[in-house]
Write a protein that holds these residues in place. Structure first.
Motif, PDB file in Angstrom:
ATOM      1  N   GLU A   1      44.124  44.713  84.343  1.00  0.00           N
ATOM      2  CA  GLU A   1      42.773  45.011  84.901  1.00  0.00           C
ATOM      3  C   GLU A   1      41.882  44.792  83.393  1.00  0.00           C
ATOM      4  OE1 GLU A   1      41.975  47.994  87.339  1.00  0.00           O
ATOM      5  OE2 GLU A   1      43.095  47.147  89.073  1.00  0.00           O
ATOM      6  N   SER A   2      42.479  45.683  82.525  1.00  0.00           N
ATOM      7  CA  SER A   2      41.757  45.906  81.364  1.00  0.00           C
ATOM      8  C   SER A   2      41.819  44.929  80.188  1.00  0.00           C
ATOM      9  CB  SER A   2      42.046  47.407  80.576  1.00  0.00           C
ATOM     10  OG  SER A   2      43.335  47.378  80.296  1.00  0.00           O
ATOM     11  N   LEU A   3      42.789  44.224  80.099  1.00  0.00           N
ATOM     12  CA  LEU A   3      43.227  43.204  79.083  1.00  0.00           C
ATOM     13  C   LEU A   3      42.249  41.739  79.530  1.00  0.00           C
ATOM     14  CD1 LEU A   3      44.108  42.275  76.512  1.00  0.00           C
ATOM     15  CD2 LEU A   3      46.244  41.528  77.700  1.00  0.00           C
ATOM     16  N   PRO A   4      42.288  41.395  80.661  1.00  0.00           N
ATOM     17  CA  PRO A   4      41.431  40.483  81.000  1.00  0.00           C
ATOM     18  C   PRO A   4      39.955  40.489  80.882  1.00  0.00           C
ATOM     19  CG  PRO A   4      43.223  40.526  82.681  1.00  0.00           C
ATOM     20  CD  PRO A   4      43.275  41.652  81.759  1.00  0.00           C
ATOM     21  N   PHE A   5      39.484  41.824  81.033  1.00  0.00           N
ATOM     22  CA  PHE A   5      38.204  42.219  80.862  1.00  0.00           C
ATOM     23  C   PHE A   5      37.892  42.133  79.412  1.00  0.00           C
ATOM     24  CE2 PHE A   5      34.996  45.590  80.129  1.00  0.00           C
ATOM     25  CZ  PHE A   5      34.111  45.611  81.291  1.00  0.00           C
ATOM     26  N   ALA A   6      38.792  42.771  78.723  1.00  0.00           N
ATOM     27  CA  ALA A   6      38.459  42.713  77.160  1.00  0.00           C
ATOM     28  C   ALA A   6      38.291  41.435  76.662  1.00  0.00           C
ATOM     29  CB  ALA A   6      39.606  43.576  76.386  1.00  0.00           C
ATOM     30  N   ALA A   7      39.569  40.457  77.372  1.00  0.00           N
ATOM     31  CA  ALA A   7      39.278  38.963  76.724  1.00  0.00           C
ATOM     32  C   ALA A   7      38.026  38.374  77.003  1.00  0.00           C
ATOM     33  CB  ALA A   7      40.279  38.311  77.227  1.00  0.00           C
TER      34      ALA A   7
ATOM     35  N   ARG B   1      57.578  40.635  92.199  1.00  0.00           N
ATOM     36  CA  ARG B   1      58.413  41.049  90.894  1.00  0.00           C
ATOM     37  C   ARG B   1      57.683  40.251  89.897  1.00  0.00           C
ATOM     38  NH1 ARG B   1      65.155  40.575  92.267  1.00  0.00           N
ATOM     39  NH2 ARG B   1      64.998  42.314  93.981  1.00  0.00           N
ATOM     40  N   THR B   2      56.818  39.588  90.192  1.00  0.00           N
ATOM     41  CA  THR B   2      56.004  38.896  89.028  1.00  0.00           C
ATOM     42  C   THR B   2      55.254  40.021  88.325  1.00  0.00           C
ATOM     43  OG1 THR B   2      55.879  36.765  90.375  1.00  0.00           O
ATOM     44  CG2 THR B   2      54.514  37.273  88.372  1.00  0.00           C
ATOM     45  N   PRO B   3      54.957  39.856  87.081  1.00  0.00           N
ATOM     46  CA  PRO B   3      54.302  41.075  86.435  1.00  0.00           C
ATOM     47  C   PRO B   3      52.770  40.849  86.840  1.00  0.00           C
ATOM     48  CG  PRO B   3      55.685  39.947  84.716  1.00  0.00           C
ATOM     49  CD  PRO B   3      55.884  39.211  86.079  1.00  0.00           C
ATOM     50  N   LYS B   4      52.199  41.907  87.116  1.00  0.00           N
ATOM     51  CA  LYS B   4      50.797  42.018  87.320  1.00  0.00           C
ATOM     52  C   LYS B   4      49.783  41.184  86.836  1.00  0.00           C
ATOM     53  CE  LYS B   4      51.246  46.440  90.262  1.00  0.00           C
ATOM     54  NZ  LYS B   4      50.641  47.617  90.370  1.00  0.00           N
ATOM     55  N   LEU B   5      50.156  41.058  85.654  1.00  0.00           N
ATOM     56  CA  LEU B   5      49.012  40.380  84.469  1.00  0.00           C
ATOM     57  C   LEU B   5      49.240  38.942  84.753  1.00  0.00           C
ATOM     58  CD1 LEU B   5      47.256  40.189  82.149  1.00  0.00           C
ATOM     59  CD2 LEU B   5      49.255  40.009  80.558  1.00  0.00           C
ATOM     60  N   PHE B   6      50.271  38.379  85.271  1.00  0.00           N
ATOM     61  CA  PHE B   6      50.563  37.058  85.589  1.00  0.00           C
ATOM     62  C   PHE B   6      49.662  36.756  86.854  1.00  0.00           C
ATOM     63  CE2 PHE B   6      54.833  36.216  83.313  1.00  0.00           C
ATOM     64  CZ  PHE B   6      54.392  36.733  82.016  1.00  0.00           C
ATOM     65  N   GLN B   7      49.786  37.675  87.786  1.00  0.00           N
ATOM     66  CA  GLN B   7      49.379  37.497  89.128  1.00  0.00           C
ATOM     67  C   GLN B   7      47.818  37.589  88.953  1.00  0.00           C
ATOM     68  OE1 GLN B   7      50.993  39.936  92.481  1.00  0.00           O
ATOM     69  NE2 GLN B   7      52.701  40.438  91.263  1.00  0.00           N
ATOM     70  N   ALA B   8      47.337  38.586  88.051  1.00  0.00           N
ATOM     71  CA  ALA B   8      45.815  38.346  87.899  1.00  0.00           C
ATOM     72  C   ALA B   8      45.402  37.155  87.114  1.00  0.00           C
ATOM     73  CB  ALA B   8      45.444  39.741  86.860  1.00  0.00           C
ATOM     74  N   LEU B   9      46.091  36.571  86.131  1.00  0.00           N
ATOM     75  CA  LEU B   9      45.769  35.471  85.744  1.00  0.00           C
ATOM     76  C   LEU B   9      45.607  34.183  86.458  1.00  0.00           C
ATOM     77  CD1 LEU B   9      47.509  35.969  82.126  1.00  0.00           C
ATOM     78  CD2 LEU B   9      45.087  36.089  82.728  1.00  0.00           C
ATOM     79  N   GLY B  10      46.838  33.952  87.473  1.00  0.00           N
ATOM     80  CA  GLY B  10      46.913  33.088  88.464  1.00  0.00           C
ATOM     81  C   GLY B  10      47.240  31.722  87.816  1.00  0.00           C
ATOM     82  N   GLU B  11      46.246  31.138  86.924  1.00  0.00           N
ATOM     83  CA  GLU B  11      46.896  29.788  86.343  1.00  0.00           C
ATOM     84  C   GLU B  11      46.209  29.697  85.033  1.00  0.00           C
ATOM     85  OE1 GLU B  11      46.275  26.761  89.127  1.00  0.00           O
ATOM     86  OE2 GLU B  11      44.561  26.205  88.093  1.00  0.00           O
ATOM     87  N   ARG B  12      46.623  29.166  84.240  1.00  0.00           N
ATOM     88  CA  ARG B  12      45.940  28.919  82.591  1.00  0.00           C
ATOM     89  C   ARG B  12      45.924  27.671  82.326  1.00  0.00           C
ATOM     90  NH1 ARG B  12      46.124  32.965  78.199  1.00  0.00           N
ATOM     91  NH2 ARG B  12      43.993  32.944  78.493  1.00  0.00           N
TER      92      ARG B  12
ATOM     93  N   GLY C   1      47.934  55.500  85.380  1.00  0.00           N
ATOM     94  CA  GLY C   1      47.175  54.679  86.600  1.00  0.00           C
ATOM     95  C   GLY C   1      45.691  53.844  86.224  1.00  0.00           C
ATOM     96  N   TYR C   2      45.137  54.317  85.236  1.00  0.00           N
ATOM     97  CA  TYR C   2      43.728  54.110  84.757  1.00  0.00           C
ATOM     98  C   TYR C   2      43.849  53.064  83.543  1.00  0.00           C
ATOM     99  CZ  TYR C   2      42.524  58.186  87.359  1.00  0.00           C
ATOM    100  OH  TYR C   2      42.326  59.201  88.574  1.00  0.00           O
ATOM    101  N   GLY C   3      42.815  51.900  84.042  1.00  0.00           N
ATOM    102  CA  GLY C   3      42.745  50.678  82.978  1.00  0.00           C
ATOM    103  C   GLY C   3      44.148  50.255  82.702  1.00  0.00           C
ATOM    104  N   PRO C   4      44.989  49.841  83.481  1.00  0.00           N
ATOM    105  CA  PRO C   4      45.882  49.052  83.561  1.00  0.00           C
ATOM    106  C   PRO C   4      46.051  47.814  82.911  1.00  0.00           C
ATOM    107  CG  PRO C   4      45.425  48.880  85.898  1.00  0.00           C
ATOM    108  CD  PRO C   4      44.580  49.774  85.276  1.00  0.00           C
ATOM    109  N   VAL C   5      46.965  47.239  82.396  1.00  0.00           N
ATOM    110  CA  VAL C   5      46.836  46.026  81.350  1.00  0.00           C
ATOM    111  C   VAL C   5      46.294  44.900  82.190  1.00  0.00           C
ATOM    112  CG1 VAL C   5      48.398  44.429  80.108  1.00  0.00           C
ATOM    113  CG2 VAL C   5      49.008  46.879  79.961  1.00  0.00           C
TER     114      VAL C   5
END
Length: 291
Positions: free
Chosen positions: A222-228, A28-39, A216-220
Protein backbone atom coordinates in the motif's frame (compact mmCIF):
# COMPACT_ATOMS: atom_id res chain seq x y z
CA UNK A 1 8.52 -11.26 -30.26
CA UNK A 2 4.98 -11.46 -28.91
CA UNK A 3 5.56 -14.65 -26.90
CA UNK A 4 4.67 -15.31 -23.26
CA UNK A 5 6.93 -16.85 -20.63
CA UNK A 6 5.12 -17.89 -17.44
CA UNK A 7 6.77 -18.42 -14.08
CA UNK A 8 5.70 -18.51 -10.47
CA UNK A 9 3.42 -15.54 -9.65
CA UNK A 10 4.04 -13.73 -12.96
CA UNK A 11 4.08 -14.02 -16.75
CA UNK A 12 6.12 -11.89 -19.14
CA UNK A 13 4.78 -11.06 -22.59
CA UNK A 14 7.56 -10.01 -24.95
CA UNK A 15 6.76 -7.35 -27.53
CA UNK A 16 8.91 -5.46 -29.98
CA UNK A 17 9.32 -2.38 -27.80
CA UNK A 18 8.34 -3.50 -24.29
CA UNK A 19 7.73 -6.32 -21.83
CA UNK A 20 4.26 -6.60 -20.32
CA UNK A 21 4.50 -8.17 -16.87
CA UNK A 22 1.24 -9.63 -15.54
CA UNK A 23 1.17 -10.70 -11.90
CA UNK A 24 -1.02 -13.49 -10.56
CA UNK A 25 -3.60 -12.83 -7.86
CA UNK A 26 -3.23 -16.17 -6.09
CA UNK A 27 -3.11 -16.49 -2.33
CA UNK A 28 0.66 -17.18 -2.42
CA UNK A 29 1.46 -14.27 -4.71
CA UNK A 30 3.21 -11.40 -2.88
CA UNK A 31 0.70 -8.67 -2.04
CA UNK A 32 2.80 -6.06 -3.82
CA UNK A 33 2.47 -8.00 -7.08
CA UNK A 34 -1.28 -8.27 -6.60
CA UNK A 35 -1.51 -4.54 -5.97
CA UNK A 36 0.47 -3.74 -9.13
CA UNK A 37 -1.64 -6.05 -11.31
CA UNK A 38 0.41 -5.58 -14.44
CA UNK A 39 3.18 -3.29 -15.63
CA UNK A 40 4.38 -2.40 -19.11
CA UNK A 41 8.13 -1.90 -19.13
CA UNK A 42 9.54 -0.23 -22.25
CA UNK A 43 12.79 -1.80 -23.45
CA UNK A 44 14.46 1.60 -23.19
CA UNK A 45 13.84 1.41 -19.42
CA UNK A 46 16.05 -1.69 -19.07
CA UNK A 47 19.81 -1.83 -18.59
CA UNK A 48 20.24 -5.59 -18.78
CA UNK A 49 18.85 -9.09 -18.24
CA UNK A 50 20.25 -11.93 -16.14
CA UNK A 51 19.43 -15.60 -15.69
CA UNK A 52 20.78 -17.27 -12.55
CA UNK A 53 20.19 -20.50 -10.62
CA UNK A 54 17.45 -20.28 -8.01
CA UNK A 55 16.50 -22.38 -5.03
CA UNK A 56 15.04 -25.88 -5.07
CA UNK A 57 15.19 -26.61 -8.77
CA UNK A 58 14.41 -23.16 -10.13
CA UNK A 59 16.04 -20.47 -12.23
CA UNK A 60 15.61 -16.72 -11.85
CA UNK A 61 15.11 -14.37 -14.79
CA UNK A 62 15.58 -10.74 -13.85
CA UNK A 63 15.41 -7.54 -15.85
CA UNK A 64 17.58 -4.73 -14.51
CA UNK A 65 15.85 -1.32 -14.73
CA UNK A 66 17.94 1.71 -15.61
CA UNK A 67 18.49 4.20 -12.77
CA UNK A 68 15.68 6.75 -12.74
CA UNK A 69 13.44 4.77 -15.11
CA UNK A 70 10.90 3.45 -12.59
CA UNK A 71 9.42 5.58 -9.77
CA UNK A 72 8.50 2.43 -7.83
CA UNK A 73 12.10 1.22 -7.68
CA UNK A 74 13.38 4.73 -7.01
CA UNK A 75 11.02 5.08 -4.05
CA UNK A 76 11.98 1.60 -2.79
CA UNK A 77 15.68 2.58 -2.86
CA UNK A 78 16.87 -1.02 -2.55
CA UNK A 79 14.67 -1.90 0.44
CA UNK A 80 12.48 -4.52 -1.25
CA UNK A 81 12.97 -8.14 -0.27
CA UNK A 82 14.06 -10.45 -3.04
CA UNK A 83 10.69 -12.17 -3.26
CA UNK A 84 8.91 -8.83 -3.82
CA UNK A 85 11.16 -7.62 -6.64
CA UNK A 86 8.74 -6.84 -9.52
CA UNK A 87 11.51 -7.36 -12.09
CA UNK A 88 12.32 -10.85 -10.89
CA UNK A 89 10.60 -14.01 -12.17
CA UNK A 90 11.21 -17.51 -10.80
CA UNK A 91 10.74 -20.45 -13.18
CA UNK A 92 11.11 -24.25 -12.93
CA UNK A 93 14.61 -25.39 -13.85
CA UNK A 94 13.26 -27.32 -16.85
CA UNK A 95 12.43 -23.99 -18.49
CA UNK A 96 16.01 -22.74 -18.25
CA UNK A 97 16.73 -23.20 -21.96
CA UNK A 98 13.59 -21.29 -22.93
CA UNK A 99 14.33 -18.57 -20.43
CA UNK A 100 17.87 -18.21 -21.74
CA UNK A 101 16.49 -17.83 -25.25
CA UNK A 102 14.26 -14.92 -24.22
CA UNK A 103 17.03 -13.37 -22.14
CA UNK A 104 19.32 -13.38 -25.19
CA UNK A 105 16.55 -11.90 -27.34
CA UNK A 106 16.04 -9.10 -24.85
CA UNK A 107 19.74 -8.34 -24.53
CA UNK A 108 19.95 -7.90 -28.28
CA UNK A 109 17.24 -5.22 -28.18
CA UNK A 110 18.58 -3.12 -25.32
CA UNK A 111 20.38 0.15 -25.86
CA UNK A 112 21.48 2.79 -23.35
CA UNK A 113 22.11 1.74 -19.78
CA UNK A 114 22.72 5.03 -17.96
CA UNK A 115 20.38 7.09 -15.80
CA UNK A 116 17.23 8.25 -17.55
CA UNK A 117 16.08 11.88 -17.64
CA UNK A 118 12.46 10.94 -17.00
CA UNK A 119 10.41 8.05 -15.71
CA UNK A 120 9.77 5.49 -18.43
CA UNK A 121 7.61 3.06 -16.42
CA UNK A 122 4.18 4.30 -15.37
CA UNK A 123 3.55 4.81 -11.66
CA UNK A 124 0.40 3.47 -9.94
CA UNK A 125 -2.53 5.75 -10.64
CA UNK A 126 -4.21 8.02 -8.10
CA UNK A 127 -6.35 8.15 -6.06
CA UNK A 128 -4.42 6.14 -3.52
CA UNK A 129 -4.60 5.86 0.24
CA UNK A 130 -3.36 3.79 3.14
CA UNK A 131 -3.65 3.69 6.90
CA UNK A 132 -0.49 4.52 8.82
CA UNK A 133 0.07 4.00 12.52
CA UNK A 134 -0.59 7.65 13.34
CA UNK A 135 -3.01 8.67 10.61
CA UNK A 136 -4.46 8.17 7.16
CA UNK A 137 -2.56 9.21 4.03
CA UNK A 138 -4.37 9.96 0.76
CA UNK A 139 -3.25 11.19 -2.65
CA UNK A 140 -5.66 12.49 -5.30
CA UNK A 141 -3.09 13.20 -7.99
CA UNK A 142 -2.54 16.85 -7.10
CA UNK A 143 -2.01 16.88 -3.33
CA UNK A 144 -1.17 14.60 -0.42
CA UNK A 145 -3.26 14.73 2.75
CA UNK A 146 -2.52 13.42 6.23
CA UNK A 147 -5.40 12.99 8.68
CA UNK A 148 -4.14 12.18 12.16
CA UNK A 149 -5.43 9.33 14.30
CA UNK A 150 -6.33 10.12 17.89
CA UNK A 151 -4.94 6.77 19.01
CA UNK A 152 -1.52 6.99 17.35
CA UNK A 153 -0.51 10.55 16.46
CA UNK A 154 1.95 12.40 18.66
CA UNK A 155 1.02 15.61 20.43
CA UNK A 156 3.23 17.50 17.96
CA UNK A 157 1.11 16.32 15.05
CA UNK A 158 -2.14 17.03 16.88
CA UNK A 159 -0.96 20.56 17.58
CA UNK A 160 -0.03 21.04 13.90
CA UNK A 161 -3.41 19.70 12.76
CA UNK A 162 -4.31 17.71 9.66
CA UNK A 163 -2.05 18.49 6.72
CA UNK A 164 -2.43 18.92 2.94
CA UNK A 165 0.61 19.24 0.69
CA UNK A 166 0.18 20.28 -2.99
CA UNK A 167 2.49 18.37 -5.32
CA UNK A 168 3.82 21.66 -6.67
CA UNK A 169 5.38 22.37 -3.29
CA UNK A 170 7.13 19.01 -2.97
CA UNK A 171 10.63 18.03 -3.97
CA UNK A 172 10.46 14.31 -3.33
CA UNK A 173 9.38 11.43 -1.09
CA UNK A 174 11.38 9.42 1.43
CA UNK A 175 10.06 5.90 2.05
CA UNK A 176 11.45 3.65 4.74
CA UNK A 177 10.01 0.16 4.51
CA UNK A 178 7.59 -0.94 7.25
CA UNK A 179 9.51 -4.22 7.25
CA UNK A 180 12.45 -2.33 8.73
CA UNK A 181 12.57 -0.83 12.20
CA UNK A 182 10.70 2.50 12.49
CA UNK A 183 9.44 2.72 8.92
CA UNK A 184 7.79 5.87 7.61
CA UNK A 185 6.82 7.93 4.58
CA UNK A 186 8.07 11.50 4.60
CA UNK A 187 7.30 14.29 2.12
CA UNK A 188 10.31 16.41 1.22
CA UNK A 189 9.70 20.10 0.52
CA UNK A 190 10.74 21.72 -2.71
CA UNK A 191 13.99 23.58 -2.11
CA UNK A 192 13.56 27.18 -3.21
CA UNK A 193 17.29 27.87 -2.92
CA UNK A 194 19.95 25.41 -3.96
CA UNK A 195 22.43 27.18 -1.71
CA UNK A 196 20.32 27.35 1.41
CA UNK A 197 21.29 25.10 4.27
CA UNK A 198 18.99 22.15 4.87
CA UNK A 199 16.70 22.77 7.85
CA UNK A 200 16.78 20.43 10.79
CA UNK A 201 14.33 17.57 10.29
CA UNK A 202 12.46 16.14 13.29
CA UNK A 203 11.94 12.44 13.83
CA UNK A 204 9.13 11.01 11.72
CA UNK A 205 6.71 10.61 14.63
CA UNK A 206 7.10 14.33 15.38
CA UNK A 207 7.07 15.56 11.76
CA UNK A 208 3.71 16.75 10.31
CA UNK A 209 5.13 16.00 6.85
CA UNK A 210 5.51 12.30 7.67
CA UNK A 211 3.42 9.31 8.68
CA UNK A 212 4.92 6.40 10.58
CA UNK A 213 4.33 2.72 10.00
CA UNK A 214 3.81 -0.09 12.49
CA UNK A 215 2.67 -3.67 12.78
CA UNK A 216 -0.09 -3.89 10.16
CA UNK A 217 0.09 -0.19 9.30
CA UNK A 218 1.50 1.15 6.04
CA UNK A 219 2.28 -2.26 4.49
CA UNK A 220 4.62 -2.37 1.50
CA UNK A 221 1.88 -3.15 -1.04
CA UNK A 222 0.00 0.00 0.00
CA UNK A 223 2.61 2.54 1.03
CA UNK A 224 5.22 1.89 -1.69
CA UNK A 225 2.85 2.35 -4.69
CA UNK A 226 1.61 5.48 -2.88
CA UNK A 227 5.17 6.82 -2.59
CA UNK A 228 5.89 5.99 -6.23
CA UNK A 229 2.75 7.79 -7.45
CA UNK A 230 3.63 10.93 -5.49
CA UNK A 231 7.23 10.79 -6.71
CA UNK A 232 6.09 10.51 -10.34
CA UNK A 233 3.70 13.45 -9.91
CA UNK A 234 6.49 15.55 -8.44
CA UNK A 235 8.77 14.76 -11.39
CA UNK A 236 6.01 15.37 -13.93
CA UNK A 237 5.27 18.82 -12.50
CA UNK A 238 8.90 19.78 -12.64
CA UNK A 239 9.21 20.05 -8.89
CA UNK A 240 11.73 17.28 -8.60
CA UNK A 241 14.80 19.47 -8.28
CA UNK A 242 17.53 17.91 -6.11
CA UNK A 243 16.65 18.18 -2.44
CA UNK A 244 19.39 18.36 0.18
CA UNK A 245 19.62 15.21 2.26
CA UNK A 246 18.20 16.03 5.70
CA UNK A 247 20.79 15.99 8.46
CA UNK A 248 19.37 14.26 11.56
CA UNK A 249 19.66 16.29 14.74
CA UNK A 250 19.00 15.24 18.31
CA UNK A 251 15.26 15.31 18.90
CA UNK A 252 13.87 17.54 21.64
CA UNK A 253 12.59 15.86 24.77
CA UNK A 254 9.18 14.36 24.12
CA UNK A 255 6.05 14.24 26.19
CA UNK A 256 5.96 11.24 28.56
CA UNK A 257 2.77 10.07 26.83
CA UNK A 258 4.59 9.94 23.49
CA UNK A 259 7.43 7.92 25.00
CA UNK A 260 4.98 5.46 26.57
CA UNK A 261 3.21 5.01 23.22
CA UNK A 262 6.47 4.35 21.39
CA UNK A 263 7.51 1.77 24.00
CA UNK A 264 4.14 0.04 23.64
CA UNK A 265 4.59 -0.08 19.86
CA UNK A 266 8.13 -1.39 20.31
CA UNK A 267 6.73 -4.13 22.55
CA UNK A 268 4.28 -5.15 19.81
CA UNK A 269 7.15 -5.52 17.33
CA UNK A 270 9.12 -7.51 19.89
CA UNK A 271 6.23 -9.89 20.56
CA UNK A 272 5.73 -10.34 16.81
CA UNK A 273 9.36 -11.40 16.43
CA UNK A 274 10.28 -8.40 14.27
CA UNK A 275 12.66 -6.99 16.87
CA UNK A 276 15.28 -9.01 18.75
CA UNK A 277 15.68 -8.97 22.53
CA UNK A 278 18.83 -6.90 22.17
CA UNK A 279 17.18 -4.38 19.82
CA UNK A 280 14.19 -4.11 22.13
CA UNK A 281 16.29 -3.42 25.21
CA UNK A 282 18.54 -0.94 23.39
CA UNK A 283 15.73 1.06 21.81
CA UNK A 284 13.68 1.06 25.02
CA UNK A 285 16.67 2.51 26.87
CA UNK A 286 17.04 5.21 24.21
CA UNK A 287 13.39 6.18 24.54
CA UNK A 288 13.52 6.29 28.31
CA UNK A 289 16.61 8.50 28.10
CA UNK A 290 14.55 11.11 26.26
CA UNK A 291 12.27 11.65 29.25
Amino acid sequence: MGDVLAGFHAAWEFESDSVLIRYERGIRTPKLFQALGERRVPLEALAGVTLTPGRRGTVVLRAEPRPGADPLMEAAAGQLKEGCDPYRMVLPAERETLAEYYADELRGLLGETGKTERYLVAAPEAPLQFKAYDGKASFDGTSVSFRWSWTGASSAKWKAGDQTYPVAGLGGVEWRSPELFEGYLRLLPRDASATAAAPAVPQADQDPAAVVFGLGYGPVHESLPFAAAVLAAVRERGAGAPVPVPVPVPAPRRDPADIAERIRHLGELHQAGLVTDEEFSSKKAELLAEL
